[in-house]
Design an enzyme around this catalytic site. Structure first.
Site, PDB file in Angstrom:
ATOM      1  N   GLU A  81     -18.778  24.146 -17.544  1.00  0.00           N
ATOM      2  CA  GLU A  81     -17.614  24.579 -18.307  1.00  0.00           C
ATOM      3  C   GLU A  81     -17.129  23.459 -19.230  1.00  0.00           C
ATOM      4  O   GLU A  81     -16.848  23.683 -20.413  1.00  0.00           O
ATOM      5  CB  GLU A  81     -16.489  24.975 -17.347  1.00  0.00           C
ATOM      6  CG  GLU A  81     -15.221  25.345 -18.056  1.00  0.00           C
ATOM      7  CD  GLU A  81     -14.013  24.926 -17.245  1.00  0.00           C
ATOM      8  OE1 GLU A  81     -13.357  25.803 -16.692  1.00  0.00           O
ATOM      9  OE2 GLU A  81     -13.743  23.709 -17.156  1.00  0.00           O
ATOM     10  N   ASP A 138     -18.923  31.262 -16.561  1.00  0.00           N
ATOM     11  CA  ASP A 138     -18.116  30.951 -17.747  1.00  0.00           C
ATOM     12  C   ASP A 138     -18.687  29.737 -18.478  1.00  0.00           C
ATOM     13  O   ASP A 138     -18.705  29.698 -19.711  1.00  0.00           O
ATOM     14  CB  ASP A 138     -16.636  30.755 -17.390  1.00  0.00           C
ATOM     15  CG  ASP A 138     -16.393  29.522 -16.528  1.00  0.00           C
ATOM     16  OD1 ASP A 138     -17.299  29.123 -15.782  1.00  0.00           O
ATOM     17  OD2 ASP A 138     -15.274  28.960 -16.602  1.00  0.00           O
TER      18      ASP A 138
END
Lengths: 375, 900
Positions: A81, A138
């Site tokens: 991330e 993500d």
């Protein structure tokens, strides 16, 4: 600081969940470039959406020479991330050199899985550095999106090629159909219906709507519109407690309404703070979707987001960092045109997570809501 | 603009050129990769340039590099002054180095391109310098390279900085700086060599990381996308790729990668490491093929010799655990040759285990013996014992197991099992007294229920029903079993103890059907164990010969079939004191059956158990019974289930602590034994009993190296007279040596000719070459001398050679025992007591010697002391011996009492 506390609180759940929770506690997407940059080949003419001063301060505080983004609030580890945010911000700053720097680390250290996705967790004093080969979706989505934007901005095909491969894998392995919903599994292991009784479990802040839109051109085999539509449905249905907020981790077990996932604190926490940013960044400003956050943060919180226990309605923590407060201001701007307070427009680095969120919000504002940034 | 420099688009691959030959291994491995993975850039391999050309260049650049480096470090082999270095040599060098840097043709490479040359030169990287030179010369035929690559004049400073970052492994920063340069100067083209170098370095790092995390497919993908990695310079990458293929079951591909290294790379250490790595991943046929790439060094030794022996070791080791695997004869020979050097006795035991598991225990035995003789301890002993058993030589196996029993739990188990099997075997008459008498204390020490039961059945089968009863109780107390309680009930029937019988039936009938079935047939003849089919114990299934018992409470003949034989043998054997006990009164004898769930419910009047032979003062010392005794102190329950291994408890349950000190158990051999499977542990009543032995001297297995085979086999087959005869001539000539003398000594011991044996051992002691032999000879001499009652000489002999601990304890014990006996016989009672005191320090007291001590005190007029001892012995186990001893005291006292 705050992240650490989140992490500590998460030590209860199973390790797998903890692992993903760590990665998930960081957040949003990036500037609005999707439309602005469509024709960008070669040297882009688009102006940077974050200032060189802000970007220099960010690099100074969170970028190591080897190209890794350091999670200062979390023991100095790095993760997919963080690399995704770093790459996105480098594009927003139109800093190709730093992008190369961050990408080199990402490629050689994280993108070493058989399936071509990123190992999520990198620990400086471990050998091998990868402490967990699992993925955090993500992070992968952010990296794909950043690669795509970079290839468009600077005309570099190899970025796009890599993005397309990753996007295809995400579509094939991490998008699952559960009833009418197309859901994003938060990681390669540990979240599916077959892996836990209340599975699949999802994290609503993994819907980076603009990034998912951008996948359409990269991996057309997957119905990315359905993924985003399901994300919006999820946000409409997963509203718990008086504040009608989602929790960071939600069970989407078949035949059941969404509910807080077992083994996680039933909180609207650091993960979910990114949700309004991702909505607005994706051009989604429906009042019905933003209302719960607007009420909780702007009407009751005096412009401050909070960590809320949805079962007890207890406000566990008011979040004062400028990187969090600007998320509330962003909603006010998008809904009512309210200008961003001056102290939030200038960037003062604090910790990796809120500082990243602040630059991402400023980038969105610069691209899509310049009127909210007077002076 | 930079697109053309992206990976995969290079038209020129210096790496591949370096080694390329058409149809070379390079092609093969690359082709292998290619076929393993989908499309890549392999098709662009250059056609092979002439090797000659390559050589020439190599020499030139080698010299140039030496100059360059020598200059840099000022340590070159030539005198100082750079100009001088440039003068000599051939025309080719001049074309490369003589022109001026300023003279560069306008069609030459840019300063940025030259930066690669400068970087490689500074690094001393001849291979790459050569490659880059060739590349640039191909592009710019008229170009003259700079004279001195270390001269900063004319260099592209900014590009050099990127090279420097690259050189330090700071690839992210190199990329950053490169991009900065491009942003500043859109017309600047990064040098191809730099891009290639960065791509290669990053790919190598990525591949290495993927390999560390066992992402094998990623390793293969990265390698196939970056074939420039697959060269000798990156031998680690080649290894990792090979491993990735092997781990994904593509052995031939893995082989190709290893073979590529062996066919192309020169570094000897890397070549050896390659074979070592391969040998751990590839199947054996492919490993064998790899060995064929081995080169013979100047010393005539194949470079892979050391690896090969390791590979063979591994293969033999694997096959030793899995009998379905075999190792080629040639490899066994190789290992045998190595093992025979004695450098590593592990090789000998490895071969021993292999042969043992592949149905060749005879040869296995020799290797274990070989290892034993060279000091390889427990594991070799275990192999030795198991080999003997596999050969059917149970007697020697028992002997060896007894001697080594305290060195390893496994061997202890083997010993207990082997003797138990023997005692319950088919041939009762093969069982010698010593086997029984020395077995009993070990059983007690180990709390071995199976061993106790074997003693019980043996007692039963030899009409010693009282003893049998005691052992059955003991066994069941340690571990209740159907067979033990069945036996107990039978024994009580034979003793006429119907109350006790009923007790067993009532207590255990509900648990064990076989016990219950006795009740229903109480009026009938209880079946002898040989015919019984007790479900839980194979002991009962062995066809035990039955002895006709002429006394005790009932007179039924158990098995008519053996009558004639038993009538002659039995009575003598029993009364000779093998396990002589008499039935005690009901009051002192065990009355309660062992409790199923509450072992301590046993009445305080606990049974005492004895298995020792009675002390017989009138007999020859050679027949002296060395057994320990078994004593459970009265009044204490001993039915608690404590872990085995001689944990003498404070509460006074089992006070016997065993023979030799129980050293730390070697449990490490457990795994080795475990592979032996059930054949080791399970009672195997099918094994033929070995020839009966009446040996009086425990021996340390058969350690007599150098013995000629005929002498040795005569001894091994028990033909001691022949063994002596064969060595007679030699000893008369004074020509007997080492092993033969040793063997002769043991044979003479078997024949009870201790004086001659002592002489033979003396000869062996002085003519043997190995420490083991010498120790053995000294040991034998000690025993022989002790046997002929020359105890002082024995003590001298015992000090001759350092003895292993077990043996030393054994020797001391024997000497002191003999000394005590001799002193007593000579009427030197105080000396006898002193000897016994000393003996107590090295070995537990045994019943017979306690009685001896009592008599010594008695003879010294120390009646109280004598009485105390006799009472203690009698309390532990009341026997005719102990009771008559007490009577002696009483008789002695009577007149005195009358006086008052």
């Amino acid at each position: 600081m705050t992240l650490k506390r989140t992490l500590q609180r998460l030590t209860g759940p199973l390790l797998v969940f903890l692992v993903v929770a760590l990665s998930a506690s960081l957040a949003p997407g990036l500037s609005p470039t999707a439309h602005a940059q469509q024709s960008g080949v070669g040297i882009s003419a688009t102006a940077p959406s974050i200032t060189s001063d802000a970007w220099a301060a960010y690099r100074q505080n969170f970028l190591a020479p080897d190209g890794r983004i350091v999670d200062t609030g979390n023991g100095g580890i790095s993760h997919s991330e963080g690399q995704g945010y770093g790459l996105l911000l480098a594009v927003a700053a139109d800093d190709r050199a730093t992008f190369e720097q961050i990408w080199t680390f990402t490629l050689t250290q994280l993108l070493i899985r058989d399936d071509g996705l990123a190992a999520w967790k990198w620990v400086p004093d471990a050998d091998p550095h990868i402490a967990d080969i699992n993925t955090a979706t993500d992070g992968d989505i952010l990296i794909v999106w950043a690669l795509l934007k970079a290839s468009e901005r600077w005309g570099i095909d190899r970025y796009r090629d890599h993005a397309a491969k990753m996007a295809t894998t995400i579509g094939q392995t991490l998008i699952v159909q559960e009833g009418r919903m197309s859901l994003i599994l938060p990681g390669s292991q540990g979240f599916s219906a077959s892996e836990r009784p209340d599975g699949p479990v999802v994290n609503p802040s993994y819907w980076v709507f603009a990034a998912i839109n951008a996948m359409k051109g990269l991996a057309p085999q997957t119905d990315w519109s359905a993924v985003n539509a399901s994300g919006l449905t999820l946000l409409r249905e997963a509203r718990f407690g008086t504040y009608k907020l989602p929790t960071d981790w939600i069970s989407m077990q078949a035949g059941q309404p969404p509910r807080p996932a077992a083994g996680f604190d039933p909180v609207f926490g650091y993960n979910s703070i990114r949700i309004p940013l991702y909505l607005i960044q994706g051009g989604i400003t429906e009042i019905s979707l933003l209302e719960p956050y607007d009420k909780a943060w702007n009407q009751r919180g005096n412009g401050r987001p909070a960590v809320v226990n949805v079962e007890t309605d207890e406000i566990q923590q008011q979040l004062d960092d400028p990187g969090y407060r600007i998320q509330a201001a962003l909603i006010a701007c998008a809904l009512r045109g309210t200008p961003i307070p001056n102290d939030l427009q200038t960037f003062q680095p604090t910790d990796y997570y809120p500082s990243s969120l602040q630059l991402l919000a400023l980038s969105v504002l610069a691209e899509d809501y310049p009127r909210c940034l007077p002076g | 603009m930079s697109v053309g420099l992206e990976p995969g688009s290079d038209r020129w691959k210096p790496h591949a050129l370096r080694r390329a030959r058409s149809d070379s291994p390079t092609d093969r491995i690359l082709t292998g990769l290619r076929s393993a993975v989908a499309g890549d850039g392999f098709g662009t391999l250059p056609s092979s340039p002439s090797i000659r050309l390559k050589r020439r260049h190599h020499m030139m650049i080698g010299a140039a590099s030496a100059l360059v480096i020598g200059y840099l470090l000022n340590i070159g082999p030539w005198p100082q002054g750079t100009d001088k270095f440039l003068l000599p040599a051939g025309a080719q060098e001049q074309t490369l180095f003589s022109s001026q840097s300023g003279n560069r043709s306008s069609t030459g490479p840019s300063p940025a391109d030259e930066s690669a040359l400068r970087y490689f030169a500074r690094q001393g990287d001849v291979d790459r310098l050569e490659a880059e030179l060739r590349r640039l010369r191909a592009l710019y035929p008229d170009w003259d390279p700079p004279t001195n690559l270390l001269d900063p004049v004319g260099e592209d400073q900014q590009t050099q900085e990127i090279w420097d970052l690259f050189g330090e492994g700071r690839y992210s920063e190199a990329r950053e700086m490169l991009a900065q340069r491009q942003q500043r100067d859109p017309n600047w083209a990064p040098p191809t060599a730099l891009i290639n170098a960065l791509n290669e370095a990053e790919s190598r790092e990525r591949l290495t990381n993927a390999s560390k995390l066992e992402q094998w497919q990623a390793v293969i993908n990265i390698a196939s996308d970056n074939p420039e990695l697959l060269v000798c310079r990156n031998v680690d990458v080649l290894w990792r790729v090979a491993e990735a293929f092997a781990k994904t079951d593509r052995m031939q591909r893995a082989y190709d990668a290893y073979a590529y290294v062996l066919q192309n790379c020169e570094d000897t250490q890397e070549r050896i490491a390659t074979v070592e790595k391969a040998s751990q991943l590839l199947p054996e046929n492919l490993i064998d093929q790899l060995f064929q790439f081995g080169r013979t060094g100047a010393d005539g030794v194949n470079e892979f010799a050391s690896v090969e022996i390791n590979v063979i070791r591994r293969a033999v080791g694997k096959a030793a655990e899995d009998p379905t695997l075999t190792v080629p004869e040639t490899q066994l020979q190789t290992l045998a040759k190595e093992a025979a050097t004695g450098r590593d006795t592990n090789d000998a035991t490895l071969l021993g285990w292999y042969l043992y598991r592949h149905e060749n225990p005879q040869d296995g035995l020799e290797w274990f013996r070989f290892a034993l003789e060279r000091g390889h301890g427990v594991e070799a002993a275990q192999g030795f014992i198991l080999s003997l058993r596999a050969m059917g030589d149970e007697a020697r196996a028992r002997e060896a197991a007894y001697i080594w029993r305290n060195t390893s739990a496994n061997i202890m188990d083997i010993y207990l099992e082997a003797v138990a099997t023997f005692l319950t075997g088919k041939d009762l008459f093969a069982i010698d007294q010593e086997t029984v008498t020395r077995f009993a204390p070990v059983v007690v020490e180990q709390r071995d229920a199976n061993g106790a039961q074997a003693l019980a059945w043996y007692s039963y089968n030899t009409c010693q029903f009282q003893t049998a009863e005691d052992w059955f109780i003991t066994s069941a107390n340690w571990k209740p079993s159907e067979a033990a309680l069945f036996g107990l009930a039978l024994a009580r029937l034979r003793l006429g103890d119907t109350a006790g019988f009923d007790e067993v039936i009532a207590e255990w009938g509900p648990v064990y059907p076989a016990v219950a079935s006795l009740a229903t047939g109480t009026g009938d003849q209880p079946e002898a164990p040989s015919q019984s089919e007790s479900p839980d114990d194979s002991l009962l299934q062995s066809g035990v010969q039955q002895i006709q018992c002429g006394d005790v409470s009932d007179r039924e003949q158990v098995q008519a079939g053996t009558r004639d034989r038993s009538t002659t043998a039995t009575p003598r054997r029993t009364t000779a004191g093998v396990m002589q006990t008499t039935r005690t009164t009901t009051a002192t004898r065990a009355t309660g059956a062992p409790m199923r769930t509450q072992p301590t419910r046993r009445p305080a009047q606990t049974a005492t158990t004895t298995a020792s032979g009675a002390f017989r003062m009138e007999e020859e010392p050679a027949a002296f019974d060395m057994s320990g005794d078994v004593a459970a102190s009265a009044g204490t329950p001993y039915g608690d289930y404590r872990p085995r291994a001689g944990q003498a408890s404070s509460g006074g349950s089992i006070i016997y602590t065993g023979g030799a000190p129980n050293w730390g158990r070697d449990t490490s051999t457990a795994t080795v034994l475990a592979t032996g499977g059930p054949d080791v542990i399970a009672i195997n009543t099918d094994l033929p009993a070995g020839p009966a032995r009446t040996t009086s001297a425990p021996r340390l297995i058969d350690a007599y190296p150098g013995a000629t085979s005929s002498v040795r086999s005569a001894y091994a087959s028990g033909n001691y007279s022949r063994c002596v005869g064969l060595t007679e001539a030699a000893i008369k000539r004074g020509a007997i040596r080492g092993g033969d003398a040793l063997t002769r000594g043991w044979c003479l011991m078997e024949l009870k000719r201790p004086i001659e044996a002592a002489m033979a051992f003396e000869t062996a002691y002085s003519t043997s070459y190995s420490a083991e032999d010498i120790a053995d000879a000294a040991y034998g001499e000690t025993l022989a001398t002790a046997s002929k009652n020359l105890t002082n000489e024995a003590a001298v002999a015992a000090t001759k050679s350092p003895q292993p601990r077990t043996r030393r304890a054994e020797v001391s014990r024997e000497i002191l025992t003999q000394r005590a006996l001799a002193a007593y016989r000579d009427g030197k009672y105080a000396d006898a007591i002193m000897a016994l005191d000393e003996r107590s320090r090295v070995a537990p007291d045994q019943r017979d010697l306690m009685l001896l001590r009592g008599y010594a005190h008695y003879n010294l007029g120390q009646w109280n002391a004598a009485e105390q001892i006799f009472e203690a012995v009698d309390r532990a186990a009341s026997t005719p011996d102990s009771r008559s001893a007490l009577n002696v005291i009483r008789f002695a006292r009577e007149p005195q009492q009358r006086r008052y």
